[in-house]
Design an enzyme around this catalytic site. Structure first.
Site, mmCIF file in Angstrom:
data_model
loop_
_atom_site.group_PDB
_atom_site.id
_atom_site.type_symbol
_atom_site.label_atom_id
_atom_site.label_comp_id
_atom_site.label_asym_id
_atom_site.label_seq_id
_atom_site.Cartn_x
_atom_site.Cartn_y
_atom_site.Cartn_z
ATOM 1 N N CYS A 184 2.947 -3.705 5.509
ATOM 2 C CA CYS A 184 2.965 -3.997 6.958
ATOM 3 C C CYS A 184 1.757 -4.708 7.606
ATOM 4 O O CYS A 184 1.332 -5.831 7.168
ATOM 5 C CB CYS A 184 2.731 -2.710 7.736
ATOM 6 S SG CYS A 184 3.589 -2.586 9.252
ATOM 7 N N GLU A 230 9.285 -2.801 3.192
ATOM 8 C CA GLU A 230 8.620 -1.381 3.413
ATOM 9 C C GLU A 230 9.589 -0.448 3.699
ATOM 10 O O GLU A 230 10.568 -0.523 4.406
ATOM 11 C CB GLU A 230 7.661 -1.626 4.630
ATOM 12 C CG GLU A 230 6.897 -0.279 5.018
ATOM 13 C CD GLU A 230 6.209 -0.513 6.411
ATOM 14 O OE1 GLU A 230 5.420 0.378 6.647
ATOM 15 O OE2 GLU A 230 6.426 -1.331 7.053
ATOM 16 N N LYS A 276 -0.387 2.657 0.594
ATOM 17 C CA LYS A 276 -1.137 1.854 1.674
ATOM 18 C C LYS A 276 -2.539 2.238 2.028
ATOM 19 O O LYS A 276 -2.681 3.634 2.215
ATOM 20 C CB LYS A 276 -0.375 2.163 3.017
ATOM 21 C CG LYS A 276 -0.513 1.270 4.299
ATOM 22 C CD LYS A 276 0.414 1.183 5.179
ATOM 23 C CE LYS A 276 -0.029 0.398 6.394
ATOM 24 N NZ LYS A 276 1.131 0.633 7.494
#
Length: 546
Positions: free
Chosen positions: A409, A296, A359
């Site tokens: 994440c 990330e 995301k």
């Protein structure tokens, strides 16, 4: 003389009540510690099977208000000791003073503890008999876990079932029930042990003594549930291993740059960061992987918006001759506004961008401020002035080997996100993350326990690249094939199977918590009806006396 005896009895009763209160508080406190003691990295999965027993003893003969407070105490103790690392994250990397960090941790833990308090309060109401306790406890616990996963943007961090991530034969039921099925099983065993011990000690649950039949029923139900889960797990693991042996495979490399969080966005370290990942890329390319995954926000700039640095990375990709997934912030103009995303780019071997995943589930107060108009005085704990925007649900990035379900994440703690990706055609799950925020705490190990369940639920291999670790590979049975140490540079390559089946859980989702909700509603209706019958009976008796 009678007045002195009365006063003595009153004082003795007060002493007994104080003694019972202290004992109940100690039992609730113990359960909180035992719950934490069943999670990684310091815990043992076997502790989970008995962790709730002290709490059940603490609440067995107290009124609703005390049951709630005892559950709240157990929850606060559990979450404070489980999530202590939040103080490290907010103080060291978020720049908050220690008292603000501790205050936020306490508030969050108090909120999460409400669910444990709700469990103990409602369990006493729904279970007037010991046997009802066995029938209500697992369903109530699972239903409350599900609510926690959805309410206020959701925070299903380390549900009880995650304690068993290394008990592979037990967790295979997740392809039917999800992680909630394992939580149900663990609570059912806890409730059964409680009833057996209650009977052995001639104890009382809400003014009812546990009978031999109830103890036998508890032992049989726990034994049958556990045996059924293990038998299913053994058979299913054998089947999946056979399927994996005949399935196509992908050779993937995960890179772990070990870039310190306090220099990650420092302009003076940009060149060094790029050089680190290009060096690790050359190392991984020697293994001839199909896919190389960077973590990330691996690029310390907006990819495609910094031409010179973007070109350096594209040149490195062309030399490697593989597909790449690269974590990077992204920005795009929408009208007269600019939207910012936490993204992952899929880049073809020729250096061209094939796709971009944005995301979906952002970290509240970390990547955006929820309810900003109401909480106008709150700022994010990470650098940057703008809130990120969220991407579309269930996006799948197509490539030569099928579909890639990318999760960034802590998206991996939400079962529905991986499930939507697999339903939409993802054959391989890829998790990129930056866990530098957590330091050398328990948090990276806790995250890995949740990642393992996404593999089992959907029968997909998982490839995980983390900036400072833990990076690694998980096969479709939840077995961790390989993992890196924390805070070390690494380039790790493994071959993983690509399965195509869609499990019951992938297709039907969280049907078990829904069923538990229906069961709880039926128990509530039954309790209301029983109370009415008792009131009618009491009214008739009073009328007869008059």
């Amino acid at each position: 003389m009678s007045a002195k005896v009365s006063r003595f009895r009153k004082e003795a009763g007060t002493t007994l009540n104080l003694s019972d209160n202290r004992k109940n508080i100690l039992l609730a406190f113990s359960s909180g510690l035992l719950l934490t003691g069943s999670f990684p990295k310091f815990g043992s999965l076997w502790v989970a099977w008995v962790a709730l027993v002290p709490l059940l003893f603490a609440i067995r003969n107290v009124p609703t208000g005390k049951r709630f407070r005892l559950g709240l105490l157990a929850g606060v103790v559990h979450y404070l000791t489980l999530m202590y690392w939040l103080v490290i994250t907010m103080e060291t990397y978020g720049g908050l003073p220690w008292y603000a960090s501790v205050g936020f941790l306490v508030l969050l833990c108090a909120y999460l503890a409400l669910y444990v308090g709700g469990f103990t309060a409602f369990l006493g109401l729904l279970a007037p008999t010991p046997l009802r306790c066995l029938g209500a406890a697992p369903a109530l616990w699972v239903f409350l876990e599900f609510i926690r996963a959805k309410a206020l943007t959701g925070f299903p961090w380390e549900l009880l079932g995650y304690t068993q991530y290394k008990a592979l034969q037990v967790i295979q039921i997740s392809d039917i029930f999800g992680v909630y099925g394992v939580s149900f099983l663990v609570v059912a065993v806890n409730a059964s042990l409680f009833l057996i011990i209650l009977f052995a000690g001639k104890g009382i649950w809400r003014r009812r003594t546990a009978t031999r039949k109830e103890a036998i029923a508890a032992g049989l139900s726990a034994g049958l549930l556990l045996a059924a889960a293990v038998c299913y797990g053994v058979i299913r693991m054998h089947t999946i291993h056979l399927e994996a042996g005949n399935a196509p495979r992908v050779k993937a490399s995960v890179l772990q740059g070990n870039i310190a969080q306090n220099v990650k966005w420092d302009p003076e370290f940009k060149e060094a960061t790029i050089a680190t990942y290009l060096r690790l890329t050359r190392q991984a390319a020697g293994e001839a992987p199909d896919l190389i995954v960077w973590p990330e926000t691996a690029t310390p700039f907006y990819f495609q918006r910094a031409p010179n640095m973007t070109r350096r990375i594209e040149d490195g990709i062309r030399k490697a001759g593989a597909y790449f997934i690269i974590g990077s912030p992204a920005a795009e103009e929408v009208g007269d506004k600019v939207r910012y995303y936490n993204s992952a780019y899929l880049i073809a071997p020729d250096g061209t961008v094939s796709d971009r995943y944005d995301k979906q589930h952002l970290v509240p107060f970390g990547e955006y401020v929820p309810w900003r108009k109401l909480l106008w005085f709150v700022d994010k704990i990470v650098p940057g002035q703008m809130d990120f925007s969220s991407g579309p649900l269930g996006m799948v990035a197509p490539w030569k080997k099928g579909g890639l379900g990318i999760q960034i994440c802590y998206e991996m703690i939400f079962p529905s996100l991986s499930r939507h990706a697999v339903r939409n055609g993802a054959d391989l799950l890829v998790n990129i993350t930056n866990d530098a925020w957590f330091g050398k705490s328990s948090a990276p190990h806790q995250l890995l326990s949740m990642v393992a369940f996404r593999a089992v639920e959907n029968r997909r291999s998982v490839v995980r690249s983390a900036n400072t670790g833990i990076s690694g590979f998980v096969d479709p049975t939840g077995r961790i094939l390989a993992q890196t140490p924390l805070f070390e540079e690494a380039a790790l390559t493994r071959s993983v199977p690509i399965l195509k089946e869609k499990t019951i859980y992938t297709r039907w989702g969280d049907w078990l918590p829904a069923g538990c909700g229906i069961w709880i509603a039926l128990l509530v209706i039954n309790c209301i009806a029983a109370n009415r019958r008792r009131n009618l009976t009491a009214g008739k008796e009073n009328h007869h006396v008059l």
